[in-house]
Design an enzyme around this catalytic site. Structure first.
Site, PDB file in Angstrom:
ATOM      1  CB  SER A 104     -29.000  45.124  37.824  1.00 49.58           C
ATOM      2  OG  SER A 104     -29.452  46.292  37.187  1.00 49.58           O
ATOM      3  CD  GLU A 105     -25.733  47.902  38.837  1.00 47.65           C
ATOM      4  OE1 GLU A 105     -24.684  47.241  38.709  1.00 47.65           O
ATOM      5  OE2 GLU A 105     -26.618  47.945  37.968  1.00 47.65           O
ATOM      6  CB  THR A 106     -30.237  50.515  44.764  1.00 45.98           C
ATOM      7  OG1 THR A 106     -31.205  49.508  44.462  1.00 45.98           O
ATOM      8  CG2 THR A 106     -30.918  51.656  45.502  1.00 45.98           C
ATOM      9  CG  HIS A 165     -29.390  50.898  34.964  1.00 47.69           C
ATOM     10  ND1 HIS A 165     -28.416  50.035  35.400  1.00 47.69           N
ATOM     11  CD2 HIS A 165     -30.449  50.709  35.791  1.00 47.69           C
ATOM     12  CE1 HIS A 165     -28.866  49.353  36.441  1.00 47.69           C
ATOM     13  NE2 HIS A 165     -30.096  49.735  36.696  1.00 47.69           N
ATOM     14  CG  PHE A 181     -24.661  42.398  36.401  1.00 47.60           C
ATOM     15  CD1 PHE A 181     -23.342  42.698  36.691  1.00 47.60           C
ATOM     16  CD2 PHE A 181     -25.652  43.060  37.129  1.00 47.60           C
ATOM     17  CE1 PHE A 181     -23.001  43.612  37.671  1.00 47.60           C
ATOM     18  CE2 PHE A 181     -25.321  43.985  38.115  1.00 47.60           C
ATOM     19  CZ  PHE A 181     -23.985  44.259  38.386  1.00 47.60           C
TER      20      PHE A 181
END
Length: 286
Positions: free
Chosen positions: A44-46, A80, A217
């Protein structure tokens, strides 16, 4: 070749919590390169780290600029991925205080040993705020989720909360309602883009200071986020303003159980400090 690390946040089990990519040295990567890596990784994120801006503060070697990319776009802040990055740094430069310059503002993070051989990170949010939801926008969100109005918990009234990113908070009257998540992806994504929302924070109160949460999301290109630190910070501000928690409180948010990736987020509120602290463990994947 860019070294991409994989960590999970808000769990000490690689199979739990929320996985994030971490690039500790993103020097030389432009936005297109960061987005390409985030899309290839598929989390979902980096998070991408570069040198800090002048005047940021913090100890030498413990301050960084951090940018966050989902598989589809850059986001201003990600909790996160912040925790995952802090744990990755803690393993390399030791526990202590970190300072991250993000698009949302300056975010201090404390990294400590958890007493069991692991590390725990606690971030302090930027200044939060809470705002009302237009009734028409609420109706559209409920239609996209396929939630009847009667399924909302009146003790958790709909609001938009911000602590680095904007989240629509909706209270589920029952745990069964929260567990049944099958929404219209394009419809909810369109609404969220119009309102500049990062996730929808779906909440069920399981106890005086215990909440089960889920976070659709679609704007990030994934159906659901397994453990959402930015939304947890926003919810902390919401809970204080709406009277769900006292000025001094520690809330526990359980997230990811319905996805098979259980995680635990700790939300701390302090009297006299409007900012919200969100903490949890983290561990490397593979």
């Amino acid at each position: 070749m860019t070294d991409v690390l994989r960590y999970t946040a808000f769990s000490d089990d690689p199979a739990g919590g929320n996985p994030a990519g971490v690039v500790l040295d993103a020097t030389g990567l432009d936005e297109a390169g960061m987005l390409r890596i985030a899309a290839e990784l598929g989390y979902s994120e980096t998070a991408f780290l570069t040198d800090p801006p002048e005047g940021l503060g913090g100890e030498p070697g413990r301050a960084f600029t951090v940018r966050y990319f989902s598989p589809k776009a850059e986001v201003p802040f990600c909790g996160h991925a912040t925790v995952a990055t802090a744990v990755a740094l803690g393993e390399r430069i030791g526990p202590g205080e970190l300072v991250f310059a993000t698009r949302a503002g300056t975010v201090p993070v404390s990294v400590t040993a958890d007493g069991q051989g692991g590390l725990r990170a606690v971030l302090t949010s930027v200044e939060p705020h809470v705002e009302d939801v237009d009734p028409a926008d609420l109706a559209e969100a409920l239609a996209a989720l396929d939630w009847p109005q009667a399924d909302l918990d009146p003790a958790i009234p709909p609001r938009i909360a911000y602590a680095g990113a904007r989240h629509l908070v909706l209270g589920a009257a029952t745990r069964a309602r929260l567990a049944d998540l099958a929404y219209d992806f394009p419809r909810l994504e369109a609404l969220m883009r119009r309102l500049d929302l990062t996730t929808v924070q779906l909440v069920h109160r399981a106890g005086p200071a215990l909440f089960d949460v889920r976070d659709p999301f679609p704007v990030g290109g994934v159906v659901e986020d397994p453990a959402t630190g930015a939304a947890a910070a926003a919810f902390g501000a919401y809970a204080r303003e709406l009277g769900l928690a006292p000025a001094d409180a520690v809330l526990t948010l359980r997230q990811g159980e319905d996805m098979g990736r259980p995680g635990v987020l700790t939300v701390e509120l302090r009297a006299g400090d409007s900012r919200v602290r969100v903490g949890g463990g983290g561990v490397r994947i593979g």
